[in-house]
Design an enzyme around this catalytic site. Structure first.
Site, PDB file in Angstrom:
ATOM      1  N   HIS A   1       0.804  -1.228   0.000  1.00  0.00           N
ATOM      2  CA  HIS A   1       0.000   0.000   0.000  1.00  0.00           C
ATOM      3  C   HIS A   1       0.840   1.283   0.000  1.00  0.00           C
ATOM      4  O   HIS A   1       0.548   2.237   0.730  1.00  0.00           O
ATOM      5  CB  HIS A   1      -0.965  -0.001   1.193  1.00  0.00           C
ATOM      6  CG  HIS A   1      -1.998  -1.091   1.157  1.00  0.00           C
ATOM      7  ND1 HIS A   1      -2.468  -1.652  -0.010  1.00  0.00           N
ATOM      8  CD2 HIS A   1      -2.669  -1.725   2.162  1.00  0.00           C
ATOM      9  CE1 HIS A   1      -3.375  -2.573   0.271  1.00  0.00           C
ATOM     10  NE2 HIS A   1      -3.509  -2.647   1.567  1.00  0.00           N
TER      11      HIS A   1
ATOM     12  N   HIS B   1      -9.803   1.735   0.774  1.00  0.00           N
ATOM     13  CA  HIS B   1      -9.693   0.585   1.677  1.00  0.00           C
ATOM     14  C   HIS B   1     -10.799   0.569   2.735  1.00  0.00           C
ATOM     15  O   HIS B   1     -10.541   0.391   3.924  1.00  0.00           O
ATOM     16  CB  HIS B   1      -8.315   0.602   2.337  1.00  0.00           C
ATOM     17  CG  HIS B   1      -7.763  -0.742   2.653  1.00  0.00           C
ATOM     18  ND1 HIS B   1      -8.358  -1.593   3.549  1.00  0.00           N
ATOM     19  CD2 HIS B   1      -6.672  -1.386   2.194  1.00  0.00           C
ATOM     20  CE1 HIS B   1      -7.632  -2.696   3.628  1.00  0.00           C
ATOM     21  NE2 HIS B   1      -6.607  -2.602   2.828  1.00  0.00           N
TER      22      HIS B   1
ATOM     23  N   GLU C   1     -11.319  -4.053  -2.965  1.00  0.00           N
ATOM     24  CA  GLU C   1     -10.487  -2.967  -3.478  1.00  0.00           C
ATOM     25  C   GLU C   1     -10.316  -3.108  -4.985  1.00  0.00           C
ATOM     26  O   GLU C   1      -9.715  -4.063  -5.458  1.00  0.00           O
ATOM     27  CB  GLU C   1      -9.125  -3.008  -2.785  1.00  0.00           C
ATOM     28  CG  GLU C   1      -9.224  -2.917  -1.277  1.00  0.00           C
ATOM     29  CD  GLU C   1      -8.034  -3.578  -0.587  1.00  0.00           C
ATOM     30  OE1 GLU C   1      -6.931  -3.013  -0.656  1.00  0.00           O
ATOM     31  OE2 GLU C   1      -8.203  -4.661  -0.005  1.00  0.00           O
TER      32      GLU C   1
END
Ligand code: BGC
Length: 348
Positions: free
Chosen positions: A102, A176, A314
């Site tokens: 991420h 998220h 996602e």
């Protein structure tokens, strides 16, 4: 509409923005572009906050596993935090054992975004802006990012992402949110029903990096082509489920990259009837079944979050794409604009 949510250790103020339209209500933080609360009605008009989060900025800073946050520069993992672009080797921040997750230790989820509200016809929304400096977390290029959160008159939540760069780079932005359509703090999502328009997924190694080419979902616990209760196959002793402690995989959407958002998944909580339909322009969907929630975090409801108390869906390009020439490209060059759109439609 805008209120002070808290103050960071360096004195920066974090604001909370409230939006409401078509029966949906949401609160967005300038820190991480975090959706701190997202309320939708059930069939009786009963609102519930269907996304996991915290009440204080201190909790978000200290311990959030990306609750509700915008993710960048690169959603999901890059193997060993390394890739080569136009013959140049890059080493990006590794924050998940040897891999980068991420965007690295200080990703977009930890940035303070500039926010501007707007009203357009019957839509209301927020523009969120941030700039990531050349070299930040190891990524090349100054990346200028604009994310638009829109609430439509039907109560749908639309996200439009845009980014430009001054050097060739890689980008993979996503959101998220941890969904629990029965309400955050209400227990497991294993009874939620899910359908995903994908015939293939990307199997991973023990570090959750794709091992190679996509594999068929047919005959595996990853087959959600027909509506299935999430808990149905979750405890199968399938090597892929054991690696991830549940589901934490990328589905290769049948529609591929599309110029307009197309329907890709439906999630329903049978107890409340609340239903989320998702459409996207992206080619992949990371479905994460909240495997690392371990009962140590407490949400605004005052209830602890345990394993499987929420799931993330996602929309994105595939994990480790910068190292996989056969995956859809995540390269962004100067002069180009990265664009991605995802729509969340709610019904009951
Ligand atoms: C990843 C998980 C990770 C989680 C962080 C998901 O997108 O796929 O592996 O643990 O984010 O909370």
């Amino acid at each position: 509409m805008k209120s002070l949510f808290g103050t960071l250790a360096d004195g920066t103020e974090v604001h909370s923005w409230s939006l409401a339209n078509g029966g949906t209500r949401m609160k967005v933080l300038s820190y991480g572009g975090i959706v701190q609360s997202l309320e939708i009605p059930d069939g009786l008009g009963q609102l519930a906050n269907v996304s996991l989060g915290f009440d204080t900025i201190e909790d978000y800073v200290a311990k959030s596993p990306y609750f509700g946050a915008l993710i960048g520069r690169f959603g999901n993992r890059i193997g060993e935090g390394r890739f080569t672009l136009d013959g140049e080797a890059y080493d990006v921040n590794s924050n998940d054992a040897v891999n980068s997750l991420h965007g690295g230790a200080k990703g977009f989820d930890k940035k303070v975004w500039d926010i501007e509200p707007f009203t357009k016809g019957s839509d209301v929304g927020l523009y969120l802006y941030c700039t990531s400096a050349d070299g930040e977390m190891g990524y090349p290029g100054t990346l200028k990012v604009k994310v638009t959160y829109t609430l439509t008159k039907h109560g749908d939540w639309r996200i439009d992402y845009e980014a430009t760069t001054d050097k060739t780079t890689v980008v993979n932005l996503t959101s998220h949110v941890y969904w629990n359509l029965a309400g955050e703090g209400s227990g497991t999502i294993e009874n939620h029903e899910l359908k995903i328009a994908a015939s293939r997924y990307t199997p991973v190694d023990s570090g959750l990096i794709p091992t190679g080419e996509p594999a068929p979902v047919a005959g595996t616990p990853f087959d959600f082509r027909r509506t299935k209760v999430i808990g149905e196959n979750l405890r199968e002793a399938h090597q892929q489920l054991l690696y991830a402690k549940g589901i934490d995989h990328n589905w290769v959407l049948d529609k591929g990259i599309s110029p307009k958002p197309e329907w890709i998944a439906t999630l329903k909580d049978p107890s409340s009837g609340r239903t989320l339909r998702m459409a996207t322009t992206e080619p992949g969907l990371q479905f994460y079944s909240g495997n690392f929630l371990d009962g140590t975090l407490v949400g605004p409801s005052g209830r602890a979050y345990r394993q499987g108390d929420a799931l993330c869906l996602e929309t994105q390009h595939f994990p480790d794409s910068p190292n996989r020439p056969s995956f859809p490209s995540t390269v962004l060059r100067p002069g180009q604009t990265y664009r991605s759109t995802t729509i969340h439609s709610f019904s009951r």
